[in-house]
Design a protein around this motif. Structure first.
Motif, PDB file in Angstrom:
ATOM      1  N   ALA A  59      -1.378 -16.275   2.861  1.00 55.22           N
ATOM      2  CA  ALA A  59      -1.285 -15.741   4.228  1.00 55.22           C
ATOM      3  C   ALA A  59       0.110 -15.193   4.466  1.00 55.22           C
ATOM      4  CB  ALA A  59      -1.602 -16.833   5.241  1.00 55.22           C
ATOM      5  N   ILE A  60       0.182 -14.072   5.175  1.00 55.63           N
ATOM      6  CA  ILE A  60       1.468 -13.468   5.546  1.00 55.63           C
ATOM      7  C   ILE A  60       1.661 -13.603   7.042  1.00 55.63           C
ATOM      8  CG2 ILE A  60       2.797 -11.331   5.683  1.00 55.63           C
ATOM      9  CD1 ILE A  60       1.432 -10.402   3.130  1.00 55.63           C
ATOM     10  N   TYR A  61       2.826 -14.127   7.413  1.00 54.61           N
ATOM     11  CA  TYR A  61       3.231 -14.224   8.815  1.00 54.61           C
ATOM     12  C   TYR A  61       4.548 -13.468   8.962  1.00 54.61           C
ATOM     13  CZ  TYR A  61      -0.248 -17.912   8.868  1.00 54.61           C
ATOM     14  OH  TYR A  61      -1.428 -18.605   8.753  1.00 54.61           O
ATOM     15  N   TYR A  62       4.597 -12.551   9.914  1.00 53.81           N
ATOM     16  CA  TYR A  62       5.813 -11.756  10.051  1.00 53.81           C
ATOM     17  C   TYR A  62       6.223 -11.620  11.511  1.00 53.81           C
ATOM     18  CZ  TYR A  62       3.032  -7.592  11.372  1.00 53.81           C
ATOM     19  OH  TYR A  62       2.204  -6.694  12.000  1.00 53.81           O
ATOM     20  N   GLY A  63       7.486 -11.252  11.687  1.00 55.38           N
ATOM     21  CA  GLY A  63       8.030 -11.125  13.034  1.00 55.38           C
ATOM     22  C   GLY A  63       8.784  -9.835  13.226  1.00 55.38           C
ATOM     23  N   LEU A  64       9.740  -9.869  14.136  1.00 54.17           N
ATOM     24  CA  LEU A  64      10.471  -8.662  14.508  1.00 54.17           C
ATOM     25  C   LEU A  64      11.387  -8.178  13.393  1.00 54.17           C
ATOM     26  CD1 LEU A  64      11.323  -9.525  18.227  1.00 54.17           C
ATOM     27  CD2 LEU A  64       9.326  -8.364  17.276  1.00 54.17           C
ATOM     28  N   GLY A  65      11.651  -9.046  12.425  1.00 50.31           N
ATOM     29  CA  GLY A  65      12.408  -8.613  11.265  1.00 50.31           C
ATOM     30  C   GLY A  65      11.646  -7.646  10.389  1.00 50.31           C
ATOM     31  N   VAL A  66      10.367  -7.447  10.666  1.00 47.57           N
ATOM     32  CA  VAL A  66       9.554  -6.425   9.999  1.00 47.57           C
ATOM     33  C   VAL A  66       9.481  -5.162  10.841  1.00 47.57           C
ATOM     34  CG1 VAL A  66       7.145  -5.828   9.443  1.00 47.57           C
ATOM     35  CG2 VAL A  66       8.156  -7.923   8.541  1.00 47.57           C
ATOM     36  N   THR A  67       9.239  -5.327  12.139  1.00 47.69           N
ATOM     37  CA  THR A  67       8.917  -4.174  12.980  1.00 47.69           C
ATOM     38  C   THR A  67      10.127  -3.426  13.511  1.00 47.69           C
ATOM     39  OG1 THR A  67       8.751  -5.636  14.905  1.00 47.69           O
ATOM     40  CG2 THR A  67       6.721  -5.175  13.674  1.00 47.69           C
ATOM     41  N   GLU A  68      11.219  -4.133  13.761  1.00 45.06           N
ATOM     42  CA  GLU A  68      12.375  -3.504  14.397  1.00 45.06           C
ATOM     43  C   GLU A  68      13.292  -2.843  13.370  1.00 45.06           C
ATOM     44  OE1 GLU A  68      12.537  -6.209  18.451  1.00 45.06           O
ATOM     45  OE2 GLU A  68      13.956  -6.636  16.857  1.00 45.06           O
ATOM     46  N   HIS A  69      12.717  -1.876  12.677  1.00 41.45           N
ATOM     47  CA  HIS A  69      13.410  -1.116  11.642  1.00 41.45           C
ATOM     48  C   HIS A  69      12.981   0.345  11.718  1.00 41.45           C
ATOM     49  CE1 HIS A  69      15.235  -4.337   9.129  1.00 41.45           C
ATOM     50  NE2 HIS A  69      14.239  -5.074   9.604  1.00 41.45           N
ATOM     51  N   SER A  70      13.748   1.208  11.105  1.00 42.72           N
ATOM     52  CA  SER A  70      13.385   2.622  11.081  1.00 42.72           C
ATOM     53  C   SER A  70      12.101   2.848  10.289  1.00 42.72           C
ATOM     54  CB  SER A  70      14.524   3.454  10.473  1.00 42.72           C
ATOM     55  OG  SER A  70      14.779   3.047   9.135  1.00 42.72           O
ATOM     56  N   GLN A  71      11.762   1.901   9.414  1.00 46.54           N
ATOM     57  CA  GLN A  71      10.496   1.958   8.680  1.00 46.54           C
ATOM     58  C   GLN A  71       9.589   0.783   9.049  1.00 46.54           C
ATOM     59  OE1 GLN A  71      11.719   2.750   4.360  1.00 46.54           O
ATOM     60  NE2 GLN A  71      10.027   4.186   4.679  1.00 46.54           N
ATOM     61  N   GLY A  72       9.617   0.395  10.322  1.00 48.35           N
ATOM     62  CA  GLY A  72       8.797  -0.727  10.760  1.00 48.35           C
ATOM     63  C   GLY A  72       7.317  -0.508  10.523  1.00 48.35           C
ATOM     64  N   SER A  73       6.812   0.652  10.910  1.00 44.27           N
ATOM     65  CA  SER A  73       5.390   0.942  10.710  1.00 44.27           C
ATOM     66  C   SER A  73       5.047   1.020   9.228  1.00 44.27           C
ATOM     67  CB  SER A  73       5.016   2.262  11.402  1.00 44.27           C
ATOM     68  OG  SER A  73       5.129   2.148  12.801  1.00 44.27           O
ATOM     69  N   THR A  74       5.939   1.571   8.429  1.00 47.55           N
ATOM     70  CA  THR A  74       5.724   1.643   6.986  1.00 47.55           C
ATOM     71  C   THR A  74       5.614   0.252   6.390  1.00 47.55           C
ATOM     72  OG1 THR A  74       7.071   3.655   6.962  1.00 47.55           O
ATOM     73  CG2 THR A  74       6.590   2.639   4.843  1.00 47.55           C
ATOM     74  N   MET A  75       6.479  -0.652   6.845  1.00 47.01           N
ATOM     75  CA  MET A  75       6.460  -2.017   6.326  1.00 47.01           C
ATOM     76  C   MET A  75       5.171  -2.742   6.697  1.00 47.01           C
ATOM     77  SD  MET A  75       7.850  -4.321   4.552  1.00 47.01           S
ATOM     78  CE  MET A  75       8.001  -6.091   4.330  1.00 47.01           C
ATOM     79  N   VAL A  76       4.700  -2.547   7.928  1.00 51.25           N
ATOM     80  CA  VAL A  76       3.437  -3.180   8.324  1.00 51.25           C
ATOM     81  C   VAL A  76       2.295  -2.681   7.440  1.00 51.25           C
ATOM     82  CG1 VAL A  76       1.740  -3.452  10.173  1.00 51.25           C
ATOM     83  CG2 VAL A  76       4.181  -3.578  10.705  1.00 51.25           C
ATOM     84  N   MET A  77       2.277  -1.388   7.171  1.00 48.15           N
ATOM     85  CA  MET A  77       1.252  -0.854   6.275  1.00 48.15           C
ATOM     86  C   MET A  77       1.428  -1.410   4.866  1.00 48.15           C
ATOM     87  SD  MET A  77       0.588   3.078   7.566  1.00 48.15           S
ATOM     88  CE  MET A  77       2.288   3.640   7.528  1.00 48.15           C
ATOM     89  N   GLY A  78       2.669  -1.597   4.437  1.00 52.32           N
ATOM     90  CA  GLY A  78       2.918  -2.177   3.121  1.00 52.32           C
ATOM     91  C   GLY A  78       2.407  -3.605   3.023  1.00 52.32           C
ATOM     92  N   ILE A  79       2.560  -4.360   4.093  1.00 49.68           N
ATOM     93  CA  ILE A  79       2.036  -5.729   4.126  1.00 49.68           C
ATOM     94  C   ILE A  79       0.514  -5.714   4.036  1.00 49.68           C
ATOM     95  CG2 ILE A  79       1.716  -7.703   5.667  1.00 49.68           C
ATOM     96  CD1 ILE A  79       4.612  -7.244   6.629  1.00 49.68           C
ATOM     97  N   ALA A  80      -0.123  -4.828   4.810  1.00 46.62           N
ATOM     98  CA  ALA A  80      -1.591  -4.718   4.759  1.00 46.62           C
ATOM     99  C   ALA A  80      -2.058  -4.282   3.384  1.00 46.62           C
ATOM    100  CB  ALA A  80      -2.067  -3.739   5.821  1.00 46.62           C
ATOM    101  N   ASN A  81      -1.336  -3.346   2.757  1.00 48.13           N
ATOM    102  CA  ASN A  81      -1.667  -2.927   1.387  1.00 48.13           C
ATOM    103  C   ASN A  81      -1.693  -4.127   0.439  1.00 48.13           C
ATOM    104  OD1 ASN A  81      -1.718  -0.197   2.113  1.00 48.13           O
ATOM    105  ND2 ASN A  81       0.375   0.193   1.418  1.00 48.13           N
ATOM    106  N   LEU A  82      -0.645  -4.942   0.511  1.00 49.13           N
ATOM    107  CA  LEU A  82      -0.522  -6.087  -0.385  1.00 49.13           C
ATOM    108  C   LEU A  82      -1.646  -7.090  -0.151  1.00 49.13           C
ATOM    109  CD1 LEU A  82       1.308  -7.357  -2.579  1.00 49.13           C
ATOM    110  CD2 LEU A  82       2.491  -8.574  -0.734  1.00 49.13           C
ATOM    111  N   ALA A  83      -1.984  -7.324   1.117  1.00 50.09           N
ATOM    112  CA  ALA A  83      -3.058  -8.272   1.428  1.00 50.09           C
ATOM    113  C   ALA A  83      -4.406  -7.757   0.937  1.00 50.09           C
ATOM    114  CB  ALA A  83      -3.095  -8.538   2.933  1.00 50.09           C
ATOM    115  N   MET A  84      -4.667  -6.456   1.117  1.00 48.68           N
ATOM    116  CA  MET A  84      -5.931  -5.896   0.622  1.00 48.68           C
ATOM    117  C   MET A  84      -5.996  -5.943  -0.895  1.00 48.68           C
ATOM    118  SD  MET A  84      -6.870  -2.639   3.094  1.00 48.68           S
ATOM    119  CE  MET A  84      -5.281  -1.785   2.952  1.00 48.68           C
TER     120      MET A  84
END
Length: 950
Positions: A532-557
């Motif tokens: 399981a992946i749990y993430y917070g603002l250290g993922v989203t509050e970046h210039s590539q926040g949306s990219t990182m969220v998609m990267g997390i979903a990629n890894l989980a899939m």
């Protein structure tokens, strides 16, 4: 001490096959593994107890709960004895009475009757009274523990006190600290007559490792541990179940009320999110609701340089409406907008966005989620099909591996962190991805298997390197992918991440994390089997926040870790209703349910219900509003429950934009930084004064129930309704339940939601509709909401915010346990005893190089601005990285953060700011002026005489 009206069953529930037995002649069927004590309680035959409680494992030390069982010798303890088929139990007999009376008399010798400040709450005195005990024959003997080892009362904690002389050493407090909270701050010190409860190494509670969650206080069966608030309050007249208004865990709490005031707050044992637990904020820090700083009368002024004038509700609302209409007549309909609040209810938020769209006739509405989790909505929507987390919190109990990215649950989501720690103590593995050594990296009985201590701004590089290992080492779940994901998108992504440029070795220089650590973490996550992946603002509050969220979903899939318990992608939302504010249509491009305003069919549904023509053009985001204000095309703003001037980045830019507005209407409970630029102040209400719902980070919709009447006379939804009517679009609701009915009629994921159903079930996780009439604990079971999951190529693009010789350090930001967000609530509570100022954490090496010592004032300068903070030297941060919080306006933390933002959502890049740190002698001049200033009281022009509700 238990919550009012709570029936404690003695031991936790079991889940085995059905077993039928007889208790005092009554037949009862319970699950195998159930204790005799719990079975008796379920049969309304409560067995006396002192060391047992149904939130803790059985202990069997008090010997008060003895029973007789046919065919067995002696008198077994009912708490440690499991039921058996055909068992015949007797809970009352002359022999049992004599045994219990003798044991209780020994306890009373150390805890005389009437010694508790409130004997009605003392379980020991209650039992002793039932068995006819007054004075004990053993009282005052040299063998009595308290005569042997008297101890002073510990008053150090601001919320509760510990009186050793009232303690019976039942160990319930120690076990609660271990089993419920997982801090292990308490122990039984000494042996025999010298035994006593000790916090850490015989320290006062305030100075110990205790996190003041209150679990020990609630577990205590006597008055040894007791809330200071109830020492003199007396018995509560009523208890109201509601939902906490702090973080995104959304704990169910029970507010006890004495003489019209809240005398105690306890967690509900029925709370699905919090499982009967709470933290220092939720349990104790509610005093802000009745703080003397509360604004309870409407205020207006023509200019932000004028004094405030107290007026009636009618005058304030009519003035605000006339100004908005004047501005729109002069500058056009899109010259005004509104901001919804993540601290307000779903119903209140829904009405604000409705006000903007239907009354203002514009889509210029946004919410604070813009500056925290907007990349979550974007990234998860595109990959999985829904803009929310996939799991319920209890799913973590089925996880074999947890990966925590850019979050510190023990500090920001402590109740959920306790659930995580429980699972970790049972053997689950932990991967932490964070620039800082968060407490979970190493704490009591918990240590991370891997800590990927990356450089701020390199999240995407790390997620690609992890994916590279999974793909190149054959750790993908190909059958899962073939069945559930788009093949073309997977092949493109697979080819991308397999490129050697994304290997851990190539990324080591970028991220600062050794390749073997990345490889080990990737293998651990991929092999799970439940990860399981749990993430917070250290993922989203970046210039590539949306990219990182998609990267997390990629890894989980890719690893098949979606669609069942124990896995998933779970964003840990920062505020109590961030999820709800997004669900309710607070973004300028979406109606409720995340449906685009340009969709004609969707818009037609709202137009039909609202009887008004709506715009199909996307409105302005918060950053766009600021730019338009500075350009002169945006002139009016209605802000409910947000402090943009403190919470948003690049404070100088924000305040310049706010100063350019011709009319700003703010609705809040306190004067805040944004109110300095307001023309109308409409008093708001705290969660204790509300009826409605919150939606937490697991999509759980929970009821918020009014505990006390609104101090300002009107609920927030009533204020919005009045303003809309004054603008020219009448709203007519008599209760928030009617607003929820409208939400359900317009929002596909809420169609089955009603107050009646929430009250009946306790809470509901959306989607709740015909397919899932009682809600959806786990998302994407069988298939993804979008049909087939979609992989996205996530190329790492370095942030524009780089270090240099002038700015050689990287600043990142976060929170502490005892303060919350911008501090408006917690700064007005006794939580200041733990954290009374924002400090800058710096590594010993960087401090030594600058001649800085612990506690020094340091100046922090960035490309955006500068401020001064005290310093804390610690190896929690790495060399080259500094860290601070933003809970106090006088710290000016956001003066130095820049306006860099996420490419897709404009979420600010709070987590990466290049700075220089130097030793200085004192705070900055602006900080000294602020500390010396005394806020002026609003100038009263007349006393309002209106009747609320007219």
């Amino acid at each position: 001490m238990y919550a009012k009206d709570y029936h404690d069953l003695g031991t936790p529930p079991a889940s085995g096959a059905s077993v039928t037995l007889e208790i005092d002649g009554a037949t009862i069927t319970v699950p195998a593994g159930t204790s005799v004590m719990r079975a008796a309680a379920l049969a309304d035959r409560d067995v006396p107890k002192l060391c047992a409680t149904d939130t803790l494992k059985h202990f069997g030390s008090c010997r008060v709960c003895l029973v007789e069982i046919e065919g067995r010798k002696g008198f077994p303890a009912s708490c440690t004895t499991e039921v058996a088929a055909g068992m015949k139990v007797r809970t009352e007999s002359e022999a049992l009475t004599n045994l219990r009376r003798g044991v209780l008399e020994l306890y009373v010798s150390e805890h005389p009757m009437g010694s508790c400040p409130d004997s009605s709450r003392c379980e020991l005195e209650h039992l002793a009274g039932e068995y006819g005990l007054g004075e004990s024959r053993f009282a005052g003997a040299k063998t009595v523990r308290h005569v042997h080892t008297p101890k002073p009362v510990d008053h150090s904690n601001p919320y509760f006190r510990f009186d050793n002389d009232l303690c019976i050493v039942c160990s319930r407090c120690v076990r609660a600290c271990e089993e419920t909270q997982g801090t292990y701050a308490l122990t039984i010190e000494g042996r025999g007559l010298d035994s006593r409860v000790s916090a850490s190494q015989s320290e006062p509670f305030l100075e110990s490792e205790c996190v003041s969650c209150g679990a020990c206080v609630e577990a205590c069966p006597t008055g040894a541990l007791m809330e200071k608030s109830i020492l003199t309050a007396g018995l509560p007249q009523k208890a109201v179940a509601t939902t906490c208004a702090y973080c995104g865990v959304g704990c169910t709490l029970v507010a006890e009320v004495t003489n019209g005031a809240v005398s105690r707050m306890v967690p509900s044992r029925d709370g699905r999110a919090n499982q009967g637990h709470a933290c220092v904020k939720g349990r104790f820090a509610y005093g802000y609701a009745t703080h003397q700083d509360r604004v309870t009368k409407p205020l207006i002024r023509k200019s932000i340089t004028d004094d405030w004038t107290e007026v009636s509700w009618d005058e304030a609302i009519n003035y605000a409406a006339s100004e908005f209409k004047r501005i729109q007549a002069k500058y056009g309909k899109d010259s005004i907008g509104g901001i919804t609040s993540s601290r307000c209810t779903n119903e209140e938020t829904f009405l604000v966005q409705k006000l903007v769209r239907a009354a203002f006739k514009t889509n210029n509405v946004d919410t604070c989620a813009r500056v925290c989790h907007s990349p979550t909505g974007y990234g998860l929507k595109h990959t999985l099909g829904e803009s929310a987390g996939t799991q319920e919190f209890v799913s973590v109990q089925h996880a074999d591996v947890m990966m925590v990215i850019g979050a510190s649950p023990t500090e920001a989501h402590p109740v959920f962190a306790s659930q995580m720690k429980r699972r970790l103590r049972q053997g689950a593995a932990l991967i932490v991805v964070d620039p800082r050594a968060i407490p979970l990296v190493k704490t009591a009985h918990v240590e991370a298997d891997y800590h990927l201590r990356l450089l701020p701004g390199t999240n995407v590089a790390i997620i690609n390197a992890l994916a590279h290992v999974v793909v190149t080492e054959g750790l993908t779940r190909e059958n899962y992918i073939a069945e559930r994901c788009e093949r073309d998108s997977y092949e493109k992504w697979k080819k991308f991440v397999a490129d050697p440029v994304n290997s851990p070795e190539a990324m080591e220089q970028v991220t600062g994390v050794k390749a073997e650590v990345i490889r080990g973490a990737a293998r651990l996550y991929a092999k799970g089997p439940n990860s399981a992946i749990y993430y917070g603002l250290g993922v989203t509050e970046h210039s590539q926040g949306s990219t990182m969220v998609m990267g997390i979903a990629n890894l989980a899939m890719a690893t098949g870790n979606l669609g069942r318990e124990g896995v998933g992608v779970s964003p840990l939302r920062g505020q109590n209703n961030v999820q709800g504010s997004c669900d309710m249509g607070s973004f300028p491009h979406e109606f409720s349910g995340y449906r685009h305003v340009s969709d004609d069919s969707v818009r037609a549904q709202f137009e039909s219900m609202w009887k008004v023509q709506l715009s199909g053009e996307q409105g302005l985001r918060i950053p766009n509003m600021f730019e338009a204000a500075l350009d002169g095309s945006f002139k009016g703003m209605y802000i409910q429950g947000e402090d943009l001037a403190q919470s948003d980045p690049n404070t100088s830019h924000v305040t310049a934009a706010l100063s350019a507005l011709e009319c700003m209407v703010i609705q809040d409970i306190f004067h805040n930084e944004t109110a300095r630029y307001a023309h109308v102040f409409l008093p708001g209400t705290s969660f204790l004064e509300k009826d409605g719902t919150f939606t937490n980070a697991e999509r759980r919709i929970s009821r918020v129930r009014k505990v006390i009447e609104p101090l300002c006379g009107l609920a927030d939804w009533e204020v919005t309704m009045r303003l809309s009517t004054a603008v020219g679009y009448p709203m007519n609701y008599e209760h928030p339940s009617q607003i929820m009915d409208e939400i359900a009629a317009l929002t596909p994921t809420f169609t089955g939601v009603t107050y009646e159903k929430i009250d009946r079930l306790g809470s509901i996780q959306w989607p709740c509709n015909a397919k899932a009439p009682e809600g959806t604990p786990t998302m994407h079971v069988g298939e993804f909401v979008r049909g087939k999951g979609k992989f996205y190529v996530t190329a790492y693009v370095p942030t524009n915010e780089r270090t240099s010789s002038k700015y050689p350090l990287l600043l990142t930001t976060g929170r502490v346990l005892t303060q919350y967000n911008v501090g408006a609530q917690t700064r007005r509570t006794q939580n200041l005893a733990w954290h009374s100022e924002d400090r800058l954490e710096i590594h010993p090496h960087d401090a030594e190089a600058r001649g800085i010592e612990h506690g020094d004032w340091v100046g922090i300068t960035s490309r955006a601005g500068d401020t001064v903070l005290r310093v804390e030297i610690t190896d929690r941060v790495a060399v080259g990285v500094v860290y601070t919080t933003f809970h106090f306006p006088e710290s000016g933390a956001n003066l130095i953060t820049t306006d860099n933002s996420d490419w897709a959502t404009n979420c600010p890049e709070y987590k990466v700011t290049a700075v220089q740190v130097v030793k200085v002698a004192q705070p900055a001049a602006w900080q000294r002026r602020r500390q010396a200033a005394v806020p002026a009281s609003p100038r009263k022009r007349r006393a309002p005489t209106e009747t609320v509700g007219n």
